[in-house]
Design a protein around this motif. Structure first.
Motif, PDB file in Angstrom:
ATOM      1  N   ILE A  22     -83.051 -12.681-117.492  1.00  0.00           N
ATOM      2  CA  ILE A  22     -82.641 -12.649-118.670  1.00  0.00           C
ATOM      3  C   ILE A  22     -82.156 -11.760-119.382  1.00  0.00           C
ATOM      4  CG2 ILE A  22     -83.519 -13.761-121.436  1.00  0.00           C
ATOM      5  CD1 ILE A  22     -82.855 -16.074-118.603  1.00  0.00           C
ATOM      6  N   ASP A  23     -80.755 -11.847-120.336  1.00  0.00           N
ATOM      7  CA  ASP A  23     -80.237 -10.323-120.824  1.00  0.00           C
ATOM      8  C   ASP A  23     -81.707 -10.524-121.764  1.00  0.00           C
ATOM      9  OD1 ASP A  23     -79.162  -8.888-122.502  1.00  0.00           O
ATOM     10  OD2 ASP A  23     -76.976 -10.124-122.830  1.00  0.00           O
ATOM     11  N   SER A  24     -82.080  -9.233-121.541  1.00  0.00           N
ATOM     12  CA  SER A  24     -82.874  -9.029-122.689  1.00  0.00           C
ATOM     13  C   SER A  24     -82.422  -7.954-123.552  1.00  0.00           C
ATOM     14  CB  SER A  24     -84.401  -8.768-121.616  1.00  0.00           C
ATOM     15  OG  SER A  24     -84.080  -8.087-120.492  1.00  0.00           O
ATOM     16  N   SER A  25     -81.167  -7.428-124.209  1.00  0.00           N
ATOM     17  CA  SER A  25     -81.513  -6.509-124.770  1.00  0.00           C
ATOM     18  C   SER A  25     -81.401  -6.205-125.946  1.00  0.00           C
ATOM     19  CB  SER A  25     -79.481  -6.447-124.833  1.00  0.00           C
ATOM     20  OG  SER A  25     -79.470  -7.927-125.659  1.00  0.00           O
ATOM     21  N   VAL A  26     -82.220  -7.035-126.785  1.00  0.00           N
ATOM     22  CA  VAL A  26     -83.095  -6.861-127.893  1.00  0.00           C
ATOM     23  C   VAL A  26     -84.304  -6.751-127.671  1.00  0.00           C
ATOM     24  CG1 VAL A  26     -83.451  -8.550-130.141  1.00  0.00           C
ATOM     25  CG2 VAL A  26     -81.630  -8.909-129.665  1.00  0.00           C
ATOM     26  N   MET A  27     -85.351  -7.354-126.748  1.00  0.00           N
ATOM     27  CA  MET A  27     -86.245  -6.752-126.234  1.00  0.00           C
ATOM     28  C   MET A  27     -86.381  -5.416-125.676  1.00  0.00           C
ATOM     29  SD  MET A  27     -89.348  -8.104-126.557  1.00  0.00           S
ATOM     30  CE  MET A  27     -90.334  -6.863-126.777  1.00  0.00           C
TER      31      MET A  27
ATOM     32  N   PHE B  77     -99.191  -3.022-129.358  1.00  0.00           N
ATOM     33  CA  PHE B  77     -97.677  -3.290-129.619  1.00  0.00           C
ATOM     34  C   PHE B  77     -96.733  -3.205-128.173  1.00  0.00           C
ATOM     35  CE2 PHE B  77     -98.148  -4.469-133.993  1.00  0.00           C
ATOM     36  CZ  PHE B  77     -98.097  -5.917-133.667  1.00  0.00           C
ATOM     37  N   ALA B  78     -96.338  -1.815-128.523  1.00  0.00           N
ATOM     38  CA  ALA B  78     -96.034  -0.885-127.063  1.00  0.00           C
ATOM     39  C   ALA B  78     -96.095  -1.432-125.806  1.00  0.00           C
ATOM     40  CB  ALA B  78     -95.945   0.731-127.612  1.00  0.00           C
ATOM     41  N   ASP B  79     -97.378  -1.795-125.635  1.00  0.00           N
ATOM     42  CA  ASP B  79     -97.774  -2.018-124.628  1.00  0.00           C
ATOM     43  C   ASP B  79     -97.600  -3.461-124.023  1.00  0.00           C
ATOM     44  OD1 ASP B  79     -99.100  -1.409-122.285  1.00  0.00           O
ATOM     45  OD2 ASP B  79    -100.667  -3.408-123.253  1.00  0.00           O
ATOM     46  N   GLY B  80     -97.884  -4.630-125.489  1.00  0.00           N
ATOM     47  CA  GLY B  80     -97.086  -5.742-125.327  1.00  0.00           C
ATOM     48  C   GLY B  80     -95.757  -5.834-124.825  1.00  0.00           C
ATOM     49  N   ALA B  81     -95.246  -4.790-125.953  1.00  0.00           N
ATOM     50  CA  ALA B  81     -93.641  -5.349-125.375  1.00  0.00           C
ATOM     51  C   ALA B  81     -92.514  -4.711-124.080  1.00  0.00           C
ATOM     52  CB  ALA B  81     -92.845  -4.011-127.035  1.00  0.00           C
TER      53      ALA B  81
END
Length: 287
Positions: free
Chosen positions: A256-261, A240-244
């Motif tokens: 994109i503002d990606s603060s959640v990701m 999951f971490a690699d994908g994230a």
């Protein structure tokens, strides 16, 4: 001698949700009165057969069931403080607040002689009255039983969840961590996909499948957290971490503002750093 109410329900607070509640009660054949801090909010409901009240006392004094849907519990407490007595009245609070706020409101209302239920709406105003709409209530079961048939008009999935007055808010606030994070993540995702030229139909189709997959995943994660067993033979934190990290890179490259990701990636990184990369996604709960 018990007074005879002029109205079946009084609604205090005529914002988007309060207005939807009042309209639903009225369309179900109940006699409804409404009060709002700015009178116009109540007066516009007259077209729906709802009688505006000039004061809180007028509204509460004419009804046996009072629904309070204001900005927060402090506003609800201040509004109801103007009423000398609430003996014979059941107050259902649907205003936002913390568990401490709810306890304080219930204590104050009890001193004024009222029965009290607290509640939370797990739906939008447009869903009020639908079979799919979920609302939860907590507090004395005798108060719920007395008014169950009326409160069930608000949604087919309305239910009483706890004798503890804070039970509804605890469920609502805890669930909010999931709903709000998921919805904001969806905003980031959709903005990225549209910027990359994908169509709304593509987004809708992948989202439908994603929600099905999420339903499967959340059941497994909840079971692991409850049992304290985080081993997996499906997908580890490392996967999951690699994908994230790759997802985060894609969002950032699209501007994109990606603060959640970024927060998701940071938490998975921290789980790996804690030596739990070989475990399942639920291992984050151990941080």
């Amino acid at each position: 001698m018990k007074r005879a109410p002029k109205y079946d329900v009084a609604v205090l607070g005529c914002g988007l949700m309060g207005s939807a509640l009042a309209r639903r009660f009225a369309s179900s054949g109940l006699a409804v009165t409404a009060w709002n801090r700015t009178p116009h909010g109540a007066h516009v409901l007259a077209a729906d057969g709802i009688r505006p009240s000039a004061t809180v006392g007028e509204a509460v004094g004419g009804a046996g069931l009072v629904i309070v849907c204001m900005s927060d519990t402090e506003a609800a407490r201040n509004a109801l403080a103007s009423v000398p007595t609430l003996v014979g009245v059941t107050v259902v609070n649907l205003s936002d607040g913390t568990r401490d706020d709810v306890e304080e409101l219930a204590r104050r209302l009890g001193e004024q002689g009222a029965s009290c239920l607290d509640g939370a709406t797990f739906c939008y105003p447009e869903q009020i009255g639908e079979q799919s709409a979920m609302l939860v209530f907590s507090g004395p079961s005798r108060a719920w039983t007395e008014h169950e048939s009326t409160l069930m008009l608000l949604g087919g999935r309305a239910r009483h969840v706890s004798e503890d007055i804070t039970g509804a808010k605890a469920l609502y606030l805890g669930s909010g961590a999931f709903f709000l994070t998921a919805l904001t993540g969806f905003v980031e995702s959709t903005a990225c996909l549209l910027r990359r030229g994908h169509t709304l139909e593509e987004i809708r189709e992948t989202t439908r499948y994603g929600l099905e997959l999420l339903g499967h995943a959340t059941q497994a994660v909840a079971s692991s957290i409850a049992s304290g067993r985080h081993e997996t033979d499906q997908a580890t934190v490392h996967v999951f971490a690699d994908g994230a990290r790759k997802v985060l890179g894609e969002l950032e490259s699209a501007g994109i503002d990606s603060s959640v990701m970024a927060a998701v990636t940071g938490k998975l990184d921290a789980t790996e750093s804690a030596g739990m990369g070989h475990l399942g996604y639920s291992a984050q709960s151990l941080l």
